[in-house]
Write an enzyme that holds these catalytic residues in place. Structure first.
Site, PDB file in Angstrom:
ATOM      1  N   TYR A  66       1.918  52.676  28.541  1.00  0.00           N
ATOM      2  CA  TYR A  66       0.915  53.845  28.396  1.00  0.00           C
ATOM      3  C   TYR A  66       1.658  55.019  28.691  1.00  0.00           C
ATOM      4  O   TYR A  66       1.245  56.099  28.028  1.00  0.00           O
ATOM      5  CB  TYR A  66      -0.291  53.390  29.075  1.00  0.00           C
ATOM      6  CG  TYR A  66      -1.202  54.197  28.818  1.00  0.00           C
ATOM      7  CD1 TYR A  66      -1.465  55.424  29.949  1.00  0.00           C
ATOM      8  CD2 TYR A  66      -2.205  54.265  28.094  1.00  0.00           C
ATOM      9  CE1 TYR A  66      -2.361  56.274  29.795  1.00  0.00           C
ATOM     10  CE2 TYR A  66      -3.258  55.112  27.625  1.00  0.00           C
ATOM     11  CZ  TYR A  66      -3.348  56.149  28.704  1.00  0.00           C
ATOM     12  OH  TYR A  66      -4.394  56.956  28.416  1.00  0.00           O
ATOM     13  N   HIS A  97      -6.811  44.399  27.142  1.00  0.00           N
ATOM     14  CA  HIS A  97      -6.248  45.582  27.645  1.00  0.00           C
ATOM     15  C   HIS A  97      -4.637  45.831  26.851  1.00  0.00           C
ATOM     16  O   HIS A  97      -4.519  47.137  26.811  1.00  0.00           O
ATOM     17  CB  HIS A  97      -5.551  45.253  29.362  1.00  0.00           C
ATOM     18  CG  HIS A  97      -5.052  46.550  30.111  1.00  0.00           C
ATOM     19  ND1 HIS A  97      -4.042  46.414  31.117  1.00  0.00           N
ATOM     20  CD2 HIS A  97      -5.425  47.678  30.017  1.00  0.00           C
ATOM     21  CE1 HIS A  97      -3.775  47.550  31.526  1.00  0.00           C
ATOM     22  NE2 HIS A  97      -4.634  48.278  30.931  1.00  0.00           N
ATOM     23  N   ARG A 136      12.653  39.305  20.031  1.00  0.00           N
ATOM     24  CA  ARG A 136      12.937  40.461  19.385  1.00  0.00           C
ATOM     25  C   ARG A 136      13.724  41.595  20.320  1.00  0.00           C
ATOM     26  O   ARG A 136      13.726  42.816  20.111  1.00  0.00           O
ATOM     27  CB  ARG A 136      11.522  41.194  19.000  1.00  0.00           C
ATOM     28  CG  ARG A 136      11.116  40.283  17.759  1.00  0.00           C
ATOM     29  CD  ARG A 136       9.181  40.293  17.991  1.00  0.00           C
ATOM     30  NE  ARG A 136       8.708  39.727  16.771  1.00  0.00           N
ATOM     31  CZ  ARG A 136       8.610  38.410  16.671  1.00  0.00           C
ATOM     32  NH1 ARG A 136       9.096  37.496  17.820  1.00  0.00           N
ATOM     33  NH2 ARG A 136       7.991  37.887  15.383  1.00  0.00           N
TER      34      ARG A 136
HETATM   35  N1  LIG Z   1       0.425  45.054  30.966  1.00  0.00           N
HETATM   36  C1  LIG Z   1       1.437  45.650  30.457  1.00  0.00           C
HETATM   37  C2  LIG Z   1       1.487  47.055  31.053  1.00  0.00           C
HETATM   38  N2  LIG Z   1       0.413  47.670  31.810  1.00  0.00           N
HETATM   39  C3  LIG Z   1       0.233  48.988  32.244  1.00  0.00           C
HETATM   40  C4  LIG Z   1       0.227  50.103  31.397  1.00  0.00           C
HETATM   41  O1  LIG Z   1       1.318  50.360  30.423  1.00  0.00           O
HETATM   42  C5  LIG Z   1      -0.050  51.489  32.397  1.00  0.00           C
HETATM   43  O2  LIG Z   1       1.071  51.605  33.132  1.00  0.00           O
HETATM   44  C6  LIG Z   1      -1.120  51.429  33.182  1.00  0.00           C
HETATM   45  O3  LIG Z   1      -2.210  50.682  32.739  1.00  0.00           O
HETATM   46  C7  LIG Z   1      -1.538  52.645  34.068  1.00  0.00           C
HETATM   47  O4  LIG Z   1      -1.401  53.428  33.047  1.00  0.00           O
HETATM   48  N3  LIG Z   1       2.381  48.090  30.380  1.00  0.00           N
HETATM   49  C8  LIG Z   1       3.550  47.565  29.752  1.00  0.00           C
HETATM   50  O5  LIG Z   1       4.585  48.137  29.143  1.00  0.00           O
HETATM   51  N4  LIG Z   1       3.386  46.080  29.355  1.00  0.00           N
HETATM   52  C9  LIG Z   1       2.350  45.384  29.632  1.00  0.00           C
HETATM   53  O6  LIG Z   1       2.532  44.102  29.370  1.00  0.00           O
HETATM   54  C1  LIG Z   2      -1.291  43.262  28.741  1.00  0.00           C
HETATM   55  C2  LIG Z   2      -1.600  43.814  30.199  1.00  0.00           C
HETATM   56  O1  LIG Z   2      -2.174  44.984  30.538  1.00  0.00           O
HETATM   57  C3  LIG Z   2      -1.329  43.078  31.327  1.00  0.00           C
HETATM   58  O2  LIG Z   2      -1.953  43.940  32.672  1.00  0.00           O
HETATM   59  C4  LIG Z   2      -2.209  41.612  31.256  1.00  0.00           C
HETATM   60  O3  LIG Z   2      -3.476  41.940  31.128  1.00  0.00           O
HETATM   61  P1  LIG Z   2      -4.687  41.226  31.515  1.00  0.00           P
HETATM   62  O4  LIG Z   2      -5.486  41.788  32.499  1.00  0.00           O
HETATM   63  O5  LIG Z   2      -5.575  41.372  30.048  1.00  0.00           O
HETATM   64  O6  LIG Z   2      -4.400  39.740  31.566  1.00  0.00           O
END
Ligand SMILES: Nc1c(NC[C@H](O)[C@H](O)[C@H](O)CO)[nH]c(=O)[nH]c1=O
Ligand SMILES: CC(=O)[C@@H](O)COP(=O)(O)O
Length: 166
Positions: A66, A97, A136
């Protein structure tokens, strides 16, 4: 399957531009580092293999995918950066998410490229599971990091073509 139709990990290098003087930022998410480090290695080595200089490649780490958009803007706004490669891996979890992250970062990176006029390459994997990600990031479906690097080089070549005098 769509994956079989197009794999930039196999590409022609005949018409790639000279990037020996071009400067690249590679941004790497710290989530799923087994995958994102493989993406970085692929992108970095591919840039070097196609003429970029190590001293002209800067790496930045971000907490998660993000944050790639804002970090990309910070680097793309620098006068000494010509292209940004954003690398991440967002693996589907139990909730939606991942969808919100993926859509936000895809739109965010697009906006940075349009705002700055510089290539900002979407090198974010959005797999359903870890195996799809590994496939990938140097596995059976190639390395999206390689592809992101080639895309950056190609876009710099196109930019040069567009802005060069007839
Ligand atoms: N779940 C994953 C995340 N989650 C974190 C978000 O990207 C971000 O850092 C948070 O929401 C705070 O702003 N990030 C990934 O790159 N990959 C994931 O699977
Ligand atoms: C993909 C993500 O953000 C990781 O934190 C898993 O999310 P979730 O809470 O949907 O299992």
């Amino acid at each position: 399957m769509a994956t079989d139709l197009k794999n930039l990990s196999v590409f022609s290098t005949d018409e790639l531009p000279d990037v020996s003087l071009r400067r690249f930022a590679i941004l790497v998410s710290e989530w799923n580092t087994e995958v994102t480090e493989a993406l970085f290695s692929g992108a970095y080595q591919t840039l070097l293999q196609h003429g970029a200089k190590a001293e002209n490649i800067i790496r930045g780490n971000v907490p998660g995918s993000y944050e790639l958009s804002l970090a990309s803007q910070w680097f793309a706004q620098r006068n000494d950066i010509d292209a940004v490669i954003a690398l991440g891996c967002v693996i589907q979890g139990e909730t939606k998410h991942n969808d919100y992250i993926n859509h936000a970062v895809a739109q965010g990176l697009t906006n940075v490229g349009l705002k700055t006029g510089k290539p900002v390459i979407f090198g974010v994997l959005t797999p359903n599971n870890q195996q799809q990600a590994l496939d990938r990031a140097g596995g059976k479906h190639g390395n999206k990091g390689d592809e992101a690097a080639i895309t950056a080089i190609k876009m710099l070549g196109l930019q040069q073509q567009v802005y060069s005098k007839f």
